[in-house]
Design an enzyme around this catalytic site. Structure first.
Site, PDB file in Angstrom:
ATOM      1  N   SER A   1       0.827  -1.214   0.000  1.00 49.74           N
ATOM      2  CA  SER A   1       0.000   0.000   0.000  1.00 49.74           C
ATOM      3  C   SER A   1       0.862   1.266   0.000  1.00 49.74           C
ATOM      4  O   SER A   1       2.011   1.255   0.453  1.00 49.74           O
ATOM      5  CB  SER A   1      -0.911   0.014   1.230  1.00 49.74           C
ATOM      6  OG  SER A   1      -0.123   0.272   2.376  1.00 49.74           O
TER       7      SER A   1
ATOM      8  N   GLU B   1       6.480  -0.296  -5.425  1.00 51.99           N
ATOM      9  CA  GLU B   1       5.299  -0.450  -6.281  1.00 51.99           C
ATOM     10  C   GLU B   1       4.122  -0.396  -5.320  1.00 51.99           C
ATOM     11  O   GLU B   1       3.877  -1.333  -4.562  1.00 51.99           O
ATOM     12  CB  GLU B   1       5.395  -1.767  -7.041  1.00 51.99           C
ATOM     13  CG  GLU B   1       4.487  -1.828  -8.230  1.00 51.99           C
ATOM     14  CD  GLU B   1       3.301  -2.670  -7.931  1.00 51.99           C
ATOM     15  OE1 GLU B   1       2.258  -2.074  -7.568  1.00 51.99           O
ATOM     16  OE2 GLU B   1       3.395  -3.894  -8.050  1.00 51.99           O
TER      17      GLU B   1
ATOM     18  N   GLU C   1      -8.499   3.029  -3.614  1.00 54.88           N
ATOM     19  CA  GLU C   1      -8.505   1.715  -4.268  1.00 54.88           C
ATOM     20  C   GLU C   1      -9.452   0.761  -3.518  1.00 54.88           C
ATOM     21  O   GLU C   1      -9.342   0.608  -2.303  1.00 54.88           O
ATOM     22  CB  GLU C   1      -7.070   1.188  -4.175  1.00 54.88           C
ATOM     23  CG  GLU C   1      -6.676   0.173  -5.168  1.00 54.88           C
ATOM     24  CD  GLU C   1      -5.191  -0.172  -5.033  1.00 54.88           C
ATOM     25  OE1 GLU C   1      -4.566   0.165  -4.004  1.00 54.88           O
ATOM     26  OE2 GLU C   1      -4.667  -0.788  -5.970  1.00 54.88           O
TER      27      GLU C   1
END
Ligand code: SSN
Length: 545
Positions: A295, A316, A448
């Site tokens: 995250s 990432e 998200e």
């Protein structure tokens, strides 16, 4: 009950108990791949405290086994082991490391069924998806290169290893991209501005690398980092996620069998002690690089810690991918793209579509055709024949999807299909959901969802949708469907993301430079990924006039 029983057993007894039932629980061909200990300096170890982390199957809530709850002491010892091993490993030839990676690739292929089964058991994704790393791919790319690559390399994790090893296993006509990353870590000669001087650069491994990975791709997230680290000549300490440690431990066992020397790969499993372990992995002066996937919130914490010693960092982090369907899109491709992009991994990938923008003229058709497809999904235990989508990883994930649905509905969205959790006594299942008329201020447009929720938002113009798509702090992936070549270039250049799918809902391959911009991350993995694990050293040589 079973969980309590396991906890109360000593590590050795627990292991014996699990080993005796492994065949029935896991159904693996080679049950010696099931490791319930961490791996430090070539030894399988329990935690010094004797504590364990219980791992469960999200599709059944059954206990699969347990791994050690390690802490600071074990992390320091893993880092020390990696530092000792670096002395020898970093001086091996690139060819030697490439040969070992190739053996690992062959072993992964030999144990492909078992590795895939482990992924399904601990992550929940279907066996088909665990095997290929992709869902529904055959339908949309079975004519292309990628399917042939799958057939040869079997899966994304395998391909990631071979990408850092040898491409000639792949038919070069079908895979023209250069690989052999281990043996292509070239330096350069730079013409000198001074007489009698030569400028040369060489590439050297950075040193000990800390690797912290998520549960959504239990193998591929490890091979994407570890393949590059090993190829470059680095040694590693891995912290796998507590939800899916067994895939990592099985890969490490295969790496050991492939001849990776003691101390080159170390694994520290932890859950309760994650703060202390993560801090040491990021702050230790011995560690020279941190690679993290997870995250954005955790990424910021880890990057802050790594900054204390100015380590190299690859991150990432979260995405919030826009998926845009223009009026001129090929509707079959757009629907197929949305299915794979939104529902791969039951919506739990960082590149999944999070906001689906559909232009007004095709909105109704897109919504009804997407709903027809989603109605055919069969959710359940991914080991069972015919199941198309597995559970979410745990109940917290369900709560988040539920909260996003409730928020959007309160703001005026309507539920076309799904909308709630199902079979929650059996596993962490959420019905594949489509919401229509989602307002642009719904919580999910900014956050998200990481679940099987397709949120359809209507738009009128190209300018409007680009503004909406870019109105977020993150920028990992984006997708759009259009047959207008002018628009294709305009939109591809304007979307603020690291990776764009044009007329496709699927980006992921070992060979691409995978990564994001804005708060989605730093650096690239896969294609060019090895560069993140190497330092460029300049050598200026004088006295040559
Ligand atoms: O969650 C990250 C996505 C990984 C991939 O698509 O290769």
């Amino acid at each position: 009950m079973q969980t309590l029983l396991l906890r109360s057993l000593s590590p050795t007894l627990r292991f014996a108990r699990m080993a005796s039932t492994n065949t029935s629980i896991f159904g693996l061909r080679d049950s010696s791949l099931i490791k319930q200990q961490a791996f430090i300096d070539g030894k399988w170890l329990d935690a010094q405290s004797g504590e364990t982390i219980v791992v469960t199957n999200p599709a059944t809530r059954e206990v699969l086994g347990a791994v050690p709850e390690m802490g600071l002491a074990e992390t320091k010892s893993a880092i020390d082991a990696a530092a000792r091993a670096f002395l020898a490993w970093s001086t091996t030839t690139a060819k030697h490391r490439h040969d070992i990676l190739l053996k690992l690739f062959a072993l992964m292929n030999d144990h492909h069924e078992d590795l895939s089964r482990l992924i399904t058991l601990e992550n929940g994704k279907t066996l088909t998806e665990a095997k290929t790393g992709r869902k529904h791919v055959q339908r949309i790319v079975h004519r292309g290169k990628q399917t042939i690559l799958h057939a040869v390399t079997r899966s994304l994790p395998c391909f990631l290893v071979v990408w850092y090893a040898l491409p000639s296993l792949l038919n070069p006509r079908l895979n023209p991209l250069p690989a052999e990353e281990a043996v292509r870590t070239y330096g350069e000669h730079i013409p000198s501005a001074l007489p009698g001087v030569r400028n040369i650069t060489i590439q050297q491994p950075v040193g000990v690398v800390s690797i912290l990975t998520p549960w959504n791709f239990p193998s591929a997230m490890i091979t994407r980092k570890l393949g590059a680290a090993l190829a470059a000549g680095c040694t590693a300490v891995i912290k796998p996620p507590p939800e899916t440690p067994f895939s990592c431990l099985a890969l490490v066992e295969l790496a050991r069998r492939a001849g990776v020397p003691d101390g080159v790969i170390n694994v520290v499993t932890t859950q309760k002690n994650v703060v202390a372990v993560g801090k040491e992995m990021c702050e230790s002066k011995i560690v020279k690089k941190v690679s993290f996937t997870g995250s954005t919130a955790v990424a910021k914490l880890l990057a802050g810690m790594a900054a204390s010693t100015l380590k190299k960092v690859s991150i990432e982090a979260g995405g919030n991918a826009p998926f845009i369907v223009f009026n001129d899109a090929n509707m079959d491709e757009a629907i197929a793209g949305a299915i794979v992009c939104k529902f791969r991994g039951t919506g739990q990938t960082c590149v999944c579509a999070n906001r689906i923008y559909v232009q007004s003229e095709v909105y109704a058709e897109f919504a009804s055709r997407l709903a027809d497809k989603v109605a055919q999904f069969k959710i359940g235990n991914g080991l069972e024949e015919g199941i198309t989508h597995g559970p979410l990883i745990h109940d917290r994930a369900i709560e988040k999807v539920q909260a996003h649905v409730a928020d959007a509905v309160e703001l005026g969205a309507s539920v076309l299909i799904g909308g709630s959790a199902v079979d929650s006594d059996k596993g962490s299942f959420f019905a594949p959901t489509i919401l229509s008329d989602v307002p642009a201020n719904a919580r999910l447009t900014d956050e998200e969802t990481f679940g099987p929720l397709a949120a359809l938002i209507k738009f009128e113009s190209e300018e409007e949708v680009i503004k909406l798509a870019n109105d977020t702090d993150v920028g990992l992936a984006g997708y759009f469907f259009s047959r207008d070549v002018g628009r294709v270039w305009r939109v591809a250049e304007k979307l603020e993301v690291g990776m764009i799918g044009v007329n496709t809902g699927l980006l992921s391959q070992a060979v691409i430079p995978f990564g994001g911009i804005k708060e989605s991350g730093l650096g690239r993995e896969g294609g060019h990924g090895i560069e993140e694990y190497m330092n460029t050293k300049l050598i200026v040589m004088g006295g040559l006039a």
